[in-house]
Design a protein around this motif. Structure first.
Motif, short mmCIF file in Angstrom:
data_model
loop_
_atom_site.label_atom_id
_atom_site.label_comp_id
_atom_site.label_asym_id
_atom_site.label_seq_id
_atom_site.Cartn_x
_atom_site.Cartn_y
_atom_site.Cartn_z
N GLN A 68 0.83 -1.21 0.00
CA GLN A 68 0.00 0.00 0.00
C GLN A 68 0.87 1.26 0.00
OE1 GLN A 68 -3.14 0.30 2.98
NE2 GLN A 68 -3.29 -1.95 3.07
N ALA A 69 1.80 1.33 0.92
CA ALA A 69 2.63 2.53 1.05
C ALA A 69 3.44 2.77 -0.22
CB ALA A 69 3.55 2.38 2.25
N SER A 70 4.02 1.70 -0.77
CA SER A 70 4.82 1.84 -1.99
C SER A 70 3.95 2.30 -3.16
CB SER A 70 5.49 0.51 -2.33
OG SER A 70 6.34 0.09 -1.29
N SER A 71 2.71 1.81 -3.22
CA SER A 71 1.81 2.19 -4.31
C SER A 71 1.41 3.67 -4.20
CB SER A 71 0.55 1.31 -4.28
OG SER A 71 0.89 -0.05 -4.46
N TYR A 72 1.10 4.15 -3.00
CA TYR A 72 0.72 5.56 -2.83
C TYR A 72 1.91 6.48 -3.10
CZ TYR A 72 -3.98 4.74 -1.04
OH TYR A 72 -5.31 4.40 -0.93
N LEU A 73 3.11 6.05 -2.72
CA LEU A 73 4.30 6.86 -3.03
C LEU A 73 4.52 6.94 -4.54
CD1 LEU A 73 6.77 8.45 -2.06
CD2 LEU A 73 8.02 6.26 -1.92
N ALA A 74 4.33 5.82 -5.23
CA ALA A 74 4.48 5.82 -6.69
C ALA A 74 3.41 6.70 -7.36
CB ALA A 74 4.40 4.39 -7.20
N LEU A 75 2.16 6.66 -6.84
CA LEU A 75 1.10 7.51 -7.40
C LEU A 75 1.41 8.98 -7.15
CD1 LEU A 75 -2.08 5.47 -6.38
CD2 LEU A 75 -1.34 5.98 -8.72
N TYR A 76 1.93 9.30 -5.98
CA TYR A 76 2.31 10.69 -5.69
C TYR A 76 3.32 11.20 -6.71
CZ TYR A 76 5.40 14.19 -3.63
OH TYR A 76 6.23 15.29 -3.45
N LYS B 287 -4.49 15.18 -6.51
CA LYS B 287 -4.30 13.73 -6.31
C LYS B 287 -2.91 13.42 -5.75
CE LYS B 287 -7.63 12.04 -9.70
NZ LYS B 287 -7.84 11.18 -10.88
N SER B 288 -1.94 14.27 -6.15
CA SER B 288 -0.58 14.06 -5.65
C SER B 288 -0.54 14.26 -4.14
CB SER B 288 0.37 15.04 -6.34
OG SER B 288 1.66 14.94 -5.79
N LEU B 289 -1.16 15.37 -3.65
CA LEU B 289 -1.17 15.62 -2.21
C LEU B 289 -1.98 14.58 -1.45
CD1 LEU B 289 -1.54 19.51 -2.20
CD2 LEU B 289 0.48 18.18 -1.59
N GLU B 290 -3.08 14.16 -2.06
CA GLU B 290 -3.91 13.12 -1.43
C GLU B 290 -3.11 11.82 -1.23
OE1 GLU B 290 -7.99 10.55 -2.35
OE2 GLU B 290 -7.47 12.29 -3.61
N SER B 291 -2.39 11.46 -2.28
CA SER B 291 -1.55 10.24 -2.20
C SER B 291 -0.45 10.41 -1.16
CB SER B 291 -0.94 9.92 -3.57
OG SER B 291 -1.94 9.64 -4.51
N MET B 292 0.12 11.64 -1.08
CA MET B 292 1.19 11.88 -0.13
C MET B 292 0.68 11.80 1.31
SD MET B 292 4.25 12.37 0.69
CE MET B 292 4.96 12.50 -0.95
#
Length: 564
Positions: free
Chosen positions: A303-311, A322-327
């Motif tokens: 999960q964490a790796s996926s959200y960092l990649a999306l950011y 969306k970048s800030l949301e993912s961060m």
């Protein structure tokens, strides 16, 4: 002849019945009579799921005998382990360990300890698990066995060492598991050590060697009926190619892994790896789709790796919302990851410290045991030498004392002959009054010393053996042995025999008869040596000697002294 044959047949039948009875008696100790347990034991290696069902049909296992309870505990733990049921308590397997540890059933004892290690592994007790698996490994290797249980022990130790970052130890265990499969000629079991070796090579950035082992494992799996590990190996190969910056090949293998995967958790993990590879191939839209799927994984790391990649992706295209949301989600997960990592590091440090202390204590214990064995061995040698020297000195001292006694007796005898020689007065011989008394004392001392010396000799023991054998057989001693005994006694007691003949008017045979009586031989025994016709001859000779001695004191000393 017919009677002999019948007797032989009866004897053979009797021996067969006795052997059968002994065999049955030996089998009653720890006998398992529960048919369900026996059936489960025979199926445990091939049908562990069926074994679980069989064991669940036993309503009251606590009412069984101790042997059956131990087997039930072992089979239940083994079946759970084979069906990937996570162990949460060690009380059940401890029943089997406590029962089998002091018994000669090697197979069940070693299995009990192995599954105790498996329980500790699932409970997170890594130090205890490593200790138990090392014991299992030593015990199996001590018996020079290359069994599959030893292979599984190596696999478990590899995993435990890798989780503790003991990579050299993990590599050694995986290689031993590999060689175990080679010796057993089990190609399918080779897959696990090949995967482990390939994965461990990545820690040292040896990507080419890693790919070599992973692809060998893939070849074995492709030619087998068991495809369980197929997507995992494809994932490992894709990861290695990605680390080696070979994105096209990495994408090929991860796509195959996704197509082969049937487990949702594995598929989400594979999608994250595919998203990374697609991002490296500048296919950002497809990568975003993969990350959006993988962020739903139950694994917090994925999960964490996926959200960092999306950011990073949304930031690159300018989608700040969306970048800030993912961060924000990533930071929230990162706090959890930090706590998990901190606890894991503390646990790892504690485990490493415990293992290092345990290994150091084991080395010190082995060293102390070796030193103790050497010290005990040297002390035993010293003690044996001391005892030997003490016995030697005692014997030497005793011999010297006896020799001095003989010399003193001989000296006294010589002086007595000089001092008590006859004196001529008025042509008459006047004898000193105490000559007879001095003769008695001299003979008494001399005969006592020589008798004690004689009884220390081997010849005396041989004479006693001759007498015993003669009593058991026909009350006769061979003439050659009889003459040899007389010759030996005459030679040893020649001084005393001569003294008796000089002091008293008795014959040589009378003097020899006195010596045998003093040594404690009975009339029956003396008859054997002198070839007398009966014991009456001995009685007559004794009375005649009494009249010749004319000394009640000397007669009592010769014939009524207790046997020394």
């Amino acid at each position: 002849m017919e009677l002999i044959k019948n007797a032989m047949k009866t004897n053979i039948l009797f021996n067969y019945i006795i052997s059968l009875c002994l065999f049955c008696c030996s089998c009653t100790s720890g006998k398992i009579s529960n048919t369900i347990l026996l059936q489960a034991d025979s199926l445990i290696e091939c049908c562990s799921d069926s074994v679980l069902l069989l064991l669940q049909s036993i309503e009251q296992p606590q009412s069984m005998s101790k042997a059956e309870q131990a087997l039930y505990a072992l089979l239940k733990t083994q079946a759970d382990d084979k069906n990937y049921v996570t162990h949460t308590c060690d009380s059940l397997i401890q029943v089997a360990v406590d029962y089998y540890k002091d018994r000669n059933d090697y197979d069940k004892k070693i299995r009990a300890y192995f599954y105790l290690g498996s329980v500790y592994r699932d409970m997170g007790m890594r130090t205890e698990a490593i200790k138990v698996f090392l014991k299992v490994k030593r015990d199996i290797q001590k018996n020079n066995l290359n069994s599959r249980l030893l292979y599984l022990t190596h696999i478990n130790l590899t995993s435990l060492y890798e989780n503790q970052d003991f990579y050299p130890d993990a590599m050694n265990e995986s290689r031993e598991a590999y060689y175990n499969c080679i010796i057993r000629n089990d190609s399918l079991d080779l897959v696990y050590p090949m995967m482990d070796i390939g994965r461990l090579f990545l820690y040292s950035d040896n990507i080419d060697s890693s790919l070599l082992y992973q692809k060998q494992a893939l070849t074995i799996i492709e030619n087998s009926n068991d495809q369980t590990l197929y997507p995992v190996i494809l994932r490992n190969i894709a990861h290695a190619h990605d680390l080696n910056h070979e994105s096209e090949q990495a994408n090929y293998y991860i796509t195959k892994a996704l197509n082969a995967s049937t487990i949702k958790a594995d598929s989400l993990s594979f999608l994250y790896i595919k998203g990374k590879i697609l991002r490296n191939l500048n296919n950002e839209d497809s990568a975003r789709v993969c990350f959006n799927y993988s962020k739903n994984s139950e694994d917090i790391y994925t999960q964490a790796s996926s959200y960092l990649a999306l950011y990073e992706l949304e930031k690159k295209v300018g989608n700040w919302e969306k970048s800030l949301e993912s961060m924000d989600i990533y930071y929230a997960l990162q706090d959890s990851l930090y706590n998990i990592k901190r606890h894991a590091e503390v646990a790892s440090l504690m485990t490493k410290h415990e293992i290092e202390i345990g290994l150091q204590n084991l080395k010190n214990k082995q060293k102390n045991e070796r030193l103790l064995m050497i010290a005990v061995f040297l002390m035993l040698i010293f003690a044996c030498f001391f005892v030997f020297m003490w016995l030697y000195n005692q014997k030497k001292k005793q011999l010297i004392e006896q020799q001095e006694s003989i010399i003193q007796i001989q000296t006294k005898a010589l002086y007595a002959e000089i001092d008590h020689s006859p004196i001529m007065i008025d042509d008459e011989i006047i004898e000193i009054d105490d000559i007879k008394e001095e003769s008695f004392i001299r003979i008494k001392e001399q005969l006592t010393v020589q008798a004690n010396l004689f009884k220390e000799e081997q010849v005396y023991k041989n004479i006693l053996l001759l007498v015993t054998n003669a009593s058991e057989e026909n009350c006769r001693i061979p003439d050659s042995n009889r003459k040899e005994v007389l010759k030996t006694v005459r030679s040893f007691f020649c001084m005393v025999i001569n003294e008796l003949m000089e002091a008293y008017p008795i014959t040589k045979t009378d003097a020899e008869f006195c010596v045998f009586c003093f040594l404690g031989f009975s009339y029956k025994e003396i008859v054997l040596f002198f070839a007398f016709s009966s014991t009456d001859v001995c009685k007559t000779r004794k009375n005649r000697i009494k009249s010749k001695l004319k000394s009640e004191e000397m007669f009592s000393f010769l014939f009524y002294s207790k046997r020394q």
